[in-house]
Design a protein around this motif. Sequence first.
Motif, PDB file in Angstrom:
ATOM      1  N   GLU C 138       0.860  -1.147  -0.057  1.00  0.00           N
ATOM      2  CA  GLU C 138       0.137  -0.251   0.398  1.00  0.00           C
ATOM      3  C   GLU C 138       0.922   0.690   0.239  1.00  0.00           C
ATOM      4  OE1 GLU C 138      -2.800  -0.101   3.187  1.00  0.00           O
ATOM      5  OE2 GLU C 138      -4.484   0.858   2.137  1.00  0.00           O
ATOM      6  N   ARG C 139       0.688   2.179  -1.147  1.00  0.00           N
ATOM      7  CA  ARG C 139       1.275   3.892  -1.370  1.00  0.00           C
ATOM      8  C   ARG C 139       0.375   4.482  -0.349  1.00  0.00           C
ATOM      9  NH1 ARG C 139       4.655   0.431  -0.003  1.00  0.00           N
ATOM     10  NH2 ARG C 139       6.626   0.424  -0.719  1.00  0.00           N
ATOM     11  N   CYS C 140      -0.822   4.870  -1.370  1.00  0.00           N
ATOM     12  CA  CYS C 140      -1.993   6.158  -0.827  1.00  0.00           C
ATOM     13  C   CYS C 140      -3.116   5.732  -0.751  1.00  0.00           C
ATOM     14  CB  CYS C 140      -1.694   6.591  -2.355  1.00  0.00           C
ATOM     15  SG  CYS C 140      -2.534   8.102  -2.398  1.00  0.00           S
ATOM     16  N   LEU C 141      -3.270   6.500   0.631  1.00  0.00           N
ATOM     17  CA  LEU C 141      -4.811   6.401   1.124  1.00  0.00           C
ATOM     18  C   LEU C 141      -6.171   7.901   0.358  1.00  0.00           C
ATOM     19  CD1 LEU C 141      -4.250   6.210   4.666  1.00  0.00           C
ATOM     20  CD2 LEU C 141      -5.573   4.450   3.298  1.00  0.00           C
ATOM     21  N   GLY C 142      -4.838   7.807  -0.508  1.00  0.00           N
ATOM     22  CA  GLY C 142      -6.207   9.186  -1.285  1.00  0.00           C
ATOM     23  C   GLY C 142      -6.388  10.295  -0.200  1.00  0.00           C
ATOM     24  N   CYS C 143      -6.012  11.126   0.383  1.00  0.00           N
ATOM     25  CA  CYS C 143      -5.922  12.186   1.508  1.00  0.00           C
ATOM     26  C   CYS C 143      -6.596  13.387   0.737  1.00  0.00           C
ATOM     27  CB  CYS C 143      -4.827  11.779   2.923  1.00  0.00           C
ATOM     28  SG  CYS C 143      -3.344  13.213   1.838  1.00  0.00           S
ATOM     29  N   GLY C 144      -6.454  13.579  -0.209  1.00  0.00           N
ATOM     30  CA  GLY C 144      -6.649  14.318  -0.613  1.00  0.00           C
ATOM     31  C   GLY C 144      -6.386  15.655  -0.429  1.00  0.00           C
ATOM     32  N   ASP C 145      -5.026  15.618  -0.307  1.00  0.00           N
ATOM     33  CA  ASP C 145      -4.269  17.725   0.156  1.00  0.00           C
ATOM     34  C   ASP C 145      -2.831  16.391   0.613  1.00  0.00           C
ATOM     35  OD1 ASP C 145      -3.169  19.982   0.868  1.00  0.00           O
ATOM     36  OD2 ASP C 145      -3.638  18.915   2.983  1.00  0.00           O
ATOM     37  N   CYS C 146      -1.908  15.849  -0.407  1.00  0.00           N
ATOM     38  CA  CYS C 146      -0.551  15.012  -0.598  1.00  0.00           C
ATOM     39  C   CYS C 146       0.261  16.086   0.132  1.00  0.00           C
ATOM     40  CB  CYS C 146      -0.406  14.801  -2.010  1.00  0.00           C
ATOM     41  SG  CYS C 146       0.722  13.733  -2.050  1.00  0.00           S
ATOM     42  N   VAL C 147       0.951  15.119   0.704  1.00  0.00           N
ATOM     43  CA  VAL C 147       2.610  15.892   1.424  1.00  0.00           C
ATOM     44  C   VAL C 147       3.524  15.696   1.203  1.00  0.00           C
ATOM     45  CG1 VAL C 147       0.690  16.112   3.887  1.00  0.00           C
ATOM     46  CG2 VAL C 147       2.318  14.017   3.591  1.00  0.00           C
ATOM     47  N   LEU C 148       3.794  15.307  -0.072  1.00  0.00           N
ATOM     48  CA  LEU C 148       4.424  14.331  -0.253  1.00  0.00           C
ATOM     49  C   LEU C 148       6.348  15.009  -0.766  1.00  0.00           C
ATOM     50  CD1 LEU C 148       3.896  11.467  -2.405  1.00  0.00           C
ATOM     51  CD2 LEU C 148       4.969  10.723  -0.613  1.00  0.00           C
ATOM     52  N   GLU C 149       5.611  16.569  -1.017  1.00  0.00           N
ATOM     53  CA  GLU C 149       6.526  17.086  -0.600  1.00  0.00           C
ATOM     54  C   GLU C 149       7.275  17.509   0.221  1.00  0.00           C
ATOM     55  OE1 GLU C 149       4.001  18.960  -0.184  1.00  0.00           O
ATOM     56  OE2 GLU C 149       4.299  20.788  -0.028  1.00  0.00           O
ATOM     57  N   ILE C 154       7.967  10.271   0.391  1.00  0.00           N
ATOM     58  CA  ILE C 154       7.716   9.236   1.586  1.00  0.00           C
ATOM     59  C   ILE C 154       6.250   9.198   2.045  1.00  0.00           C
ATOM     60  CG2 ILE C 154       8.125   7.335   3.220  1.00  0.00           C
ATOM     61  CD1 ILE C 154      10.943   7.658   2.340  1.00  0.00           C
ATOM     62  N   CYS C 155       5.254   8.514   1.727  1.00  0.00           N
ATOM     63  CA  CYS C 155       3.714   8.806   2.534  1.00  0.00           C
ATOM     64  C   CYS C 155       3.286   8.799   3.712  1.00  0.00           C
ATOM     65  CB  CYS C 155       3.091   8.617   1.987  1.00  0.00           C
ATOM     66  SG  CYS C 155       1.163   9.019   2.776  1.00  0.00           S
ATOM     67  N   PRO C 156       3.540   9.608   4.700  1.00  0.00           N
ATOM     68  CA  PRO C 156       3.139   9.541   6.083  1.00  0.00           C
ATOM     69  C   PRO C 156       2.544   8.840   6.396  1.00  0.00           C
ATOM     70  CG  PRO C 156       3.731  11.563   6.173  1.00  0.00           C
ATOM     71  CD  PRO C 156       3.890  10.186   4.968  1.00  0.00           C
ATOM     72  N   ILE C 157       1.301   8.840   5.949  1.00  0.00           N
ATOM     73  CA  ILE C 157      -0.619   9.386   6.369  1.00  0.00           C
ATOM     74  C   ILE C 157      -0.808   7.439   5.995  1.00  0.00           C
ATOM     75  CG2 ILE C 157      -2.594   9.702   5.291  1.00  0.00           C
ATOM     76  CD1 ILE C 157      -0.858  12.205   6.688  1.00  0.00           C
ATOM     77  N   THR C 158      -0.141   7.032   5.063  1.00  0.00           N
ATOM     78  CA  THR C 158      -0.432   5.807   4.552  1.00  0.00           C
ATOM     79  C   THR C 158       0.853   4.885   5.258  1.00  0.00           C
ATOM     80  OG1 THR C 158      -0.749   6.180   2.967  1.00  0.00           O
ATOM     81  CG2 THR C 158      -0.637   4.134   2.409  1.00  0.00           C
ATOM     82  N   ARG C 159       1.880   4.862   5.174  1.00  0.00           N
ATOM     83  CA  ARG C 159       2.899   3.970   5.785  1.00  0.00           C
ATOM     84  C   ARG C 159       3.288   3.982   7.055  1.00  0.00           C
ATOM     85  NH1 ARG C 159       7.388   4.199   0.825  1.00  0.00           N
ATOM     86  NH2 ARG C 159       8.217   2.206   1.834  1.00  0.00           N
TER      87      ARG C 159
HETATM   88  S1  SF4 Z   1       0.142  12.385   1.733  1.00  0.00           S
HETATM   89 FE1  SF4 Z   1      -0.151  10.052   1.262  1.00  0.00          FE
HETATM   90  S2  SF4 Z   1      -2.331   9.492   1.419  1.00  0.00           S
HETATM   91 FE2  SF4 Z   1      -2.015  12.117   1.113  1.00  0.00          FE
HETATM   92  S3  SF4 Z   1      -2.213  12.003  -0.901  1.00  0.00           S
HETATM   93 FE3  SF4 Z   1      -0.280  12.112  -0.958  1.00  0.00          FE
HETATM   94  S4  SF4 Z   1       0.793   9.951  -1.021  1.00  0.00           S
HETATM   95 FE4  SF4 Z   1      -1.617   9.733  -0.837  1.00  0.00          FE
END
Ligand code: SF4
Lengths: 66, 66, 230
Positions: C138-149, C154-159
């Motif tokens: 699993e890599r993304c939860l589709g949180c609607g407000d991405c923090v990857l930058e 690396i996604c802390p919301i999902t991982r």
């Molecule tokens: S922060 Fe994580 S869960 Fe949210 S959109 Fe980005 S990759 Fe997906």
Amino acid sequence: MGDYEPRVVAMLCNYCAYSAADLAGVGRIQYPTNVRIVYYLCTGKVEIVHILKAFEAGADAIFVGG
Amino acid sequence: MKRVEYTKKLLDEIGLGSERLDFFHIAASEAPMFAETVKTMTERAKKLGPNPYRINLQQESEKDKE
Amino acid sequence: MIIADRKPFEEIKESVKDYNKIMVLGCETCVAICQAGGEKEAEILASELKLAFGNEGKKVEVNDEIVIRQCDDEFMSDTAFLEKVKEADVVLSIACGVGVQHSCNYFNRIITEKPIRVIPGLNTTFMGANIDVGLWEERCLGCGDCVLERTGGICPITRCAKSLLNGPCGGSSNGKCEINKDTDCAWHLIIERLEALGELERIKPVEKYKDWRPSHSGGPRRMVREDLRL
Ligand code: SF4
Ligand code: SF4
């Protein structure tokens, strides 16, 4: 069920088991005649669905030889 | 071979039984081994009895004829 | 892509046992790639059902069909295909949950002669990536407000098991998360990555709260693109 002759399907690789079957023929080695051979270039190409379809078609037992 | 192992699992789920399928390594020169394998599988099929799916289908088609 | 896993055979068999004409409907996109619901899997499942019912002396007709995508009307509008759907007692869809719902909705909108029954053959599990042969994560939860930058990609919301914005927590040890030794600590990875990039500064400011309104917590989401609307 007295006349039950099992239908065995052999799925064979060209390079190993099929050659062995060939050699068995040449060497006149006796083996049961109820085997039907399906020839593959490589048994890596045997798909799950081929096996299931063979059972659908009425096979009683199947072996893959490679 | 993993795919054969997986298909054996499917056969158990279906109710045909995984003994009806097997995988053998047979090298090109091993003609006697091939004959042996055919014998083994034929014996096994005899022991297990006919593929129930085929028997049921035959009965169906006989019924259709009547 | 969307990852899914086939339901146990017993469960599927039970769910279609009252019907005589079954159509197994595969989807050639995400679920075909993760080898749960593509053409091959549709053929296998159809054959399994035929054998299993035949074994019990029950004669059922099982056909397998595929469409490119069950989440889009466009790929299901073929007339000959819709005819076959109409003839079936039940459509056993092996697309993701989106595909099951969308195909059901579409068939019932287009076919007016009778209601069409669509049931799922898969459990839709997550949005993830193919990490290795036969392995998905699993890599993304589709949180609607991405923090990857801010987190080195690396996604802390999902991982992160706790979806921490200011990690790691005290349970991080030797790079692994305390929930299970096979799970990497996301924050360990984030720090390593930022260090390599020379951007450790990025996580110094304390992240306040995250805006969860664009996530599923704000209810089912909808996207409208005025420029694309007819
Ligand atoms: S922060 Fe994580 S869960 Fe949210 S959109 Fe980005 S990759 Fe997906
Ligand atoms: S229905 Fe699901 S699996 Fe198929 S393409 Fe759409 S999102 Fe992917």
